[in-house]
Design an enzyme around this catalytic site. Structure first.
Site, PDB file in Angstrom:
ATOM      1  N   ASP A  19       0.827  -1.214   0.000  1.00 25.91           N
ATOM      2  CA  ASP A  19       0.000   0.000   0.000  1.00 25.91           C
ATOM      3  C   ASP A  19       0.859   1.261   0.000  1.00 25.91           C
ATOM      4  OD1 ASP A  19       0.791  -0.620   2.616  1.00 25.91           O
ATOM      5  OD2 ASP A  19      -1.005   0.250   3.534  1.00 25.91           O
ATOM      6  N   LEU A 104      -7.160  -7.237  12.236  1.00 25.98           N
ATOM      7  CA  LEU A 104      -8.416  -7.328  11.484  1.00 25.98           C
ATOM      8  C   LEU A 104      -9.119  -5.972  11.454  1.00 25.98           C
ATOM      9  CD1 LEU A 104      -9.553 -10.819  12.801  1.00 25.98           C
ATOM     10  CD2 LEU A 104      -8.379 -10.286  10.651  1.00 25.98           C
ATOM     11  N   SER A 106     -10.002  -3.561  13.884  1.00 25.53           N
ATOM     12  CA  SER A 106     -11.037  -3.063  14.788  1.00 25.53           C
ATOM     13  C   SER A 106     -10.952  -1.538  14.846  1.00 25.53           C
ATOM     14  CB  SER A 106     -10.856  -3.643  16.193  1.00 25.53           C
ATOM     15  OG  SER A 106      -9.685  -3.154  16.817  1.00 25.53           O
ATOM     16  N   ASP A 151      -7.681   0.073   5.171  1.00 26.72           N
ATOM     17  CA  ASP A 151      -8.606  -0.377   6.209  1.00 26.72           C
ATOM     18  C   ASP A 151      -9.929   0.376   6.171  1.00 26.72           C
ATOM     19  OD1 ASP A 151      -6.372  -1.794   6.798  1.00 26.72           O
ATOM     20  OD2 ASP A 151      -6.001  -0.857   8.747  1.00 26.72           O
TER      21      ASP A 151
HETATM   22  P1  ADP Z   1      -6.529  -3.585  14.947  1.00 32.45           P
HETATM   23  O1  ADP Z   1      -7.039  -2.457  14.130  1.00 32.45           O
HETATM   24  O2  ADP Z   1      -5.709  -4.540  14.173  1.00 32.45           O
HETATM   25  O3  ADP Z   1      -7.593  -4.291  15.727  1.00 32.45           O
HETATM   26  P2  ADP Z   1      -5.205  -1.438  16.310  1.00 32.45           P
HETATM   27  O4  ADP Z   1      -4.104  -1.400  17.293  1.00 32.45           O
HETATM   28  O5  ADP Z   1      -5.053  -0.688  15.041  1.00 32.45           O
HETATM   29  O6  ADP Z   1      -5.517  -2.979  16.033  1.00 32.45           O
HETATM   30  O7  ADP Z   1      -6.534  -0.910  16.992  1.00 32.45           O
HETATM   31  C1  ADP Z   1      -6.946  -1.432  18.229  1.00 32.45           C
HETATM   32  C2  ADP Z   1      -7.345  -0.298  19.158  1.00 32.45           C
HETATM   33  O8  ADP Z   1      -8.537   0.356  18.660  1.00 32.45           O
HETATM   34  C3  ADP Z   1      -7.739  -0.765  20.542  1.00 32.45           C
HETATM   35  O9  ADP Z   1      -6.610  -0.911  21.374  1.00 32.45           O
HETATM   36  C4  ADP Z   1      -8.657   0.352  21.015  1.00 32.45           C
HETATM   37  O10 ADP Z   1      -7.914   1.475  21.454  1.00 32.45           O
HETATM   38  C5  ADP Z   1      -9.363   0.750  19.734  1.00 32.45           C
HETATM   39  N1  ADP Z   1     -10.646   0.035  19.591  1.00 32.45           N
HETATM   40  C6  ADP Z   1     -10.987  -0.847  18.627  1.00 32.45           C
HETATM   41  N2  ADP Z   1     -12.240  -1.290  18.787  1.00 32.45           N
HETATM   42  C7  ADP Z   1     -12.717  -0.683  19.902  1.00 32.45           C
HETATM   43  C8  ADP Z   1     -13.970  -0.725  20.608  1.00 32.45           C
HETATM   44  N3  ADP Z   1     -14.982  -1.476  20.201  1.00 32.45           N
HETATM   45  N4  ADP Z   1     -14.094   0.046  21.714  1.00 32.45           N
HETATM   46  C9  ADP Z   1     -13.081   0.815  22.131  1.00 32.45           C
HETATM   47  N5  ADP Z   1     -11.893   0.904  21.516  1.00 32.45           N
HETATM   48  C10 ADP Z   1     -11.707   0.165  20.414  1.00 32.45           C
HETATM   49 MG    MG Z   2      -5.847  -0.976  13.179  1.00 32.19          MG
END
Ligand code: ADP
Ligand code: MG
Length: 358
Positions: A19, A104, A106, A151
């Site tokens: 990317d 993934l 989140s 993403d």
């Molecule tokens: P990934 O995107 O691979 O899951 P990241 O480190 O980029 O990992 O993002 C994860 C972070 O995003 C979490 O540590 C949190 O701070 C935030 N996050 C993701 N989903 C939620 C949620 N449902 N509620 C609160 N914070 C969230």
């Molecule tokens: Mg992420």
């Protein structure tokens, strides 16, 4: 009024570590998603709840002022304001079943769900692509994570039964059919739950290696490099990094054309070749990912590869429906033999991107 939106996590089918070299990627949206419910409230505060926690911040907060998980939400509010939106006090409820920190996305799921729900509540008339840009800016400039655009574009724009071919140079997209059910195929996500340190510094190193290789070829990115150019790269490490990028972009094109032809069972060899290239030329795999991929292939998977940035996180394996159970068993047994905590293995199929819930 209340606006409620869902936005999914994503997995990248192929097109890894390309990317930031203007390459092509082919993610699809997961069934796992995040929902955001947004309501106006009086005052100039945003109150956000997720996973049993509650945070509060000023609507007018700027990068650095909100830390931790609430920064992902504050970042979206800030990014919408940068876009010119007049954001009032809000109450935001977040709920998610996307595994957190597993590669993934989140993070994109929460950003996109919140951006879309606020955009809807305030009737901002923003397109899905602009919401993706707003969400990405939240992650890059507010949270401070230097990710590409895959993403958020995947979370906003994917369609059920399709993967999204995204050109990272101009952000153009095309839906590519990827119907697993019709082909009696199972796609497994294997979350190794491994986390290795140095991910950030290794990522920066790889970006640097690629930039150096492109520079030596007189190109602005490796997107324009061809196989025949590679011997001109003097540093052997830079040459291998470039070899990965050039071959990976070619594999994305090949997979997209096989899927266009309606032959999803035939992409396996490209998936496995991607893994080898990431392992040997780009050197971003790790024992857990290699073991997951090898075990899946021994069990008869059509193809398997690490997905995401590497050094832990997830692998994917494509198998015929009747072989999927064997793949799970073999991976479980391999992890058990190595004394690792069990991998979290689950089946996914390409889902729809962000959408309104009524
Ligand atoms: P990934 O995107 O691979 O899951 P990241 O480190 O980029 O990992 O993002 C994860 C972070 O995003 C979490 O540590 C949190 O701070 C935030 N996050 C993701 N989903 C939620 C949620 N449902 N509620 C609160 N914070 C969230
Ligand atoms: Mg992420």
């Amino acid at each position: 009024m209340t606006a409620r939106w869902a936005a999914p996590g994503r997995v990248n089918l192929i097109g890894e570590h390309v990317d930031y070299q203007d390459g092509l990627v082919l993610p699809f949206a997961l069934p796992q998603h995040t929902t955001a419910t947004v309501e106006r409230q009086s005052g100039d505060q945003v109150r956000v709840r997720s996973r049993g926690e509650q945070e509060e911040f000023q609507v007018a907060s700027t990068p650095g002022q909100v830390q931790g998980w609430a920064a992902y939400v504050a970042g979206v509010v800030w990014s919408l304001r940068e876009e010119g939106a007049d954001v009032p006090g809000l109450s935001i409820d977040v709920d998610s079943d996307v595994p957190v920190g597993a590669g993934l996305s989140s993070s994109a799921a929460i950003e996109c769900a919140v951006a879309a729900a606020i955009g809807d509540e305030l009737a901002l008339q923003l397109s899905a692509a602009s919401l993706a840009t707003i969400a990405r800016r939240a992650e890059n400039s507010y949270v401070g994570v230097p990710t590409g655009s895959m993403d958020q574009m995947a979370s906003m724009l994917c369609e059920r039964g399709h993967a999204l071919l995204l050109d990272c140079r101009d952000l153009s997209t095309r839906q590519v059919p990827f119907d697993l059910d019709a082909a009696s195929l199972t796609l497994l996500v294997i979350n190794t739950r491994a986390e290795h340190s140095l991910v950030g510094s290794e990522y920066a190193d790889r970006r640097h290696d690629c930039e150096a290789a492109a520079d030596e070829l007189g190109l602005s990115s490796l997107r324009d490099a061809e196989q025949a150019d590679l011997p001109r790269i003097s540093d052997p490490v830079h040459r291998r990094r470039a070899q990965h990028v050039v071959s990976e972009i070619a594999r994305v094109r090949e997979v997209a054309s096989i899927l266009d032809a309606g032959r999803p069972a035939d992409i396996g060899a490209q998936l496995s070749a991607s893994h080898q290239s990431l392992r040997d030329d780009f050197e971003v795999s790790c024992d857990e990912l290699d073991e997951a991929v090898d075990a899946a292939l021994v069990a008869g998977a059509l193809g398997a590869r690490m997905t995401g940035g590497g050094f832990g996180g997830c692998a994917i394996a494509l198998a015929r429906d009747d072989e999927a159970t064997d793949v799970r068993r073999r991976v479980d047994a391999a992890f058990d033999r190595r004394g690792w905590q069990p991998a979290d293995i689950f089946e996914v199929s390409p889902n729809r991107g962000a959408h309104r819930l009524d």
